[in-house]
Enzyme design. Structure first.
Site, short mmCIF file in Angstrom:
data_model
loop_
_atom_site.label_atom_id
_atom_site.label_comp_id
_atom_site.label_asym_id
_atom_site.label_seq_id
_atom_site.Cartn_x
_atom_site.Cartn_y
_atom_site.Cartn_z
N LYS A 43 37.44 15.39 -16.01
CA LYS A 43 36.66 16.55 -15.52
C LYS A 43 36.53 17.59 -16.63
O LYS A 43 37.26 17.53 -17.64
CB LYS A 43 37.33 17.13 -14.28
N ARG A 142 44.03 23.67 -0.73
CA ARG A 142 42.94 23.87 -1.67
C ARG A 142 41.76 22.98 -1.30
O ARG A 142 40.70 23.45 -0.97
CB ARG A 142 43.41 23.58 -3.11
N TYR A 264 38.88 46.09 -35.33
CA TYR A 264 38.50 47.03 -34.27
C TYR A 264 39.69 47.86 -33.81
O TYR A 264 40.78 47.33 -33.58
CB TYR A 264 37.94 46.27 -33.08
C1 LIG Z 1 42.83 17.91 -12.30
C2 LIG Z 1 43.30 16.95 -11.30
C3 LIG Z 1 44.08 15.85 -11.69
C4 LIG Z 1 44.62 15.69 -13.08
O1 LIG Z 1 45.64 16.65 -13.25
P1 LIG Z 1 46.52 16.75 -14.57
O2 LIG Z 1 47.54 17.77 -14.21
O3 LIG Z 1 45.63 17.21 -15.65
O4 LIG Z 1 47.11 15.42 -14.83
C5 LIG Z 1 44.40 14.90 -10.74
N1 LIG Z 1 43.97 15.04 -9.46
C6 LIG Z 1 43.25 16.10 -9.05
C7 LIG Z 1 42.85 16.19 -7.62
C8 LIG Z 1 42.91 17.10 -9.94
O5 LIG Z 1 42.20 18.16 -9.53
#
Ligand SMILES: *Cc1c(COP(=O)(O)O)cnc(C)c1O
Length: 372
Positions: A43, A142, A264
């Site tokens: 993702k 969530r 700055y």
């Molecule tokens: C982002 C995510 C993962 C991967 O999580 P990591 O902590 O990066 O390994 C797995 N499952 C879901 C539902 C996620 O949102």
């Protein structure tokens, strides 16, 4: 090796992504998982490192299951990978996106009864079953169906007519805290909820979840950040290989006399004469303004002087020999001397946010993606 669209000569900084290290990290996690299948979470464009490049590399180690967050990312990945890998969409179906999702052959993670109804509707209209994952909320509030919604599905199986349940999943809230009682409680709830749904492969663990032990592995694990070299076991040595290197170019060097303000707000004023170098990287590239840190040149630390600007940072190079560093030379911001986790600590955040915050003005270099 592939190169980004911005040439090395024109870029202000070079981002090097070691696909070989990502592949090694995948193999390490797969080995730890034994018979459990190892997917890859790509993702946010592969945690900022290039979702397509990462997925292509991992396919060579047999990875055939990918998770993205958005339908749009799934469509892009499908175009790049062809028809065979499974691509799950974690955020599920935004209302009205069902057709796009189905025609790209994506598998939505259905998080609510509304999403289930929309997917079932499309299956019914198109006269063919459609695959989906069902997410249950085991204690994070969530995404995923609450226990009461799972009970409604159990009471009326026709709600799933036309849906081919490919996976039942949930997500851990505290996997990176192995001592937390939340993990055991989520495990207990996940097992109970799963029994109420059609028999299907199950998935609970993200990367930190993999390190909680076999009980959390089920049929499929969904590691993300550990593939990209971030420590999935905070507080313990990092078992993963580093993946990212970020080097910024020196724009110019100068002598700064005693008593001068730098940057700055003049938040830094020289107490004695020093030599400074300005580098071509700033908060617009993802180096947070609050992260007052240092860069490295051949292992020598070069502290920041004054505030981080949008496109530049001033470094103290007084510890280097005169003319040791010149315009165009590179200094390390992330690499062997300063890991992503170190940078996260400087910014008061986590490695996830550092990686996904990396900007798009770099010359990108991909190493080690090819077949072995
Ligand atoms: C982002 C995510 C993962 C991967 O999580 P990591 O902590 O990066 O390994 C797995 N499952 C879901 C539902 C996620 O949102």
């Amino acid at each position: 090796m592939r190169r980004g669209e911005i040439s090395r000569a024109a870029a202000g900084a070079i981002l090097t992504i070691d696909l070989g290290a990502i592949r090694a990290n995948y193999r390490l996690l797969s080995k730890k998982l034994g018979a459990t299948k190892c997917a890859a979470v790509v993702k946010a464009d592969g945690y900022g490192l290039g979702g397509v490049e990462v997925a292509h590399a991992l396919q060579q180690d047999g990875c055939d299951t990918f998770f993205v967050a958005h339908v749009s990312a799934g469509i892009k990945l499908r175009k790049a990978l062809g028809a065979s890998p499974a691509i799950f969409v974690l955020n599920g179906l935004p209302p009205g996106s069902e057709r796009e999702c189905a025609s790209a052959g994506l598998v939505p993670v259905l998080n609510s009864l509304d999403q289930i109804e929309a997917w079932r509707g499309l299956a019914s209209r198109s006269g063919r079953p459609l695959p989906a994952a069902l997410q249950v909320d085991s204690g994070m509030a969530r995404m995923g169906m609450a226990p009461s919604e799972v009970d409604r599905l159990a009471a009326d199986p026709s709600l799933l007519d036309g849906i081919d349940v490919a996976l039942v999943m949930s997500h851990l809230a505290c996997a990176d805290e192995p001592g937390s009682a939340v993990n055991g409680e989520q495990l207990r709830r996940f097992k109970a909820l799963r029994k109420k749904l059609p028999a299907a492969p199950a998935s609970l663990a993200n990367c930190s979840g993999i390190f909680l032990g076999k009980a959390f592995h089920f049929d499929l694990a969904r590691p993300g950040v550990a593939l990209y070299g971030v420590n999935p076991t905070p507080g313990k040595p990092n078992p993963m290989k580093p993946v990212v290197r970020l080097d910024a170019k020196v724009i110019q060097t100068r002598d700064v006399p005693k008593g001068e303000g730098i940057g700055y707000g003049h938040t830094f004023r020289t107490k004695k004469a020093l030599r400074a170098a300005t580098i071509s990287l700033g908060y617009a590239d993802g180096w947070q303004r609050r992260a007052n840190g240092k860069a490295f040149f051949n292992g020598v630390p070069l502290p920041f002087l004054g505030r981080v600007s949008m496109d530049s940072i001033v470094l103290d190079i007084s510890s280097l020999a005169e003319d040791a560093i010149r315009a165009g030379d590179l200094v390390e911001l992330i690499g062997p001397n300063q890991t992503v986790d170190d940078v996260a600590r400087l910014s008061g955040t986590i490695g996830y946010e550092i990686l996904t915050g990396l900007g798009d003005r770099f010359h990108r270099v991909y190493l080690g993606g090819g077949a072995e």
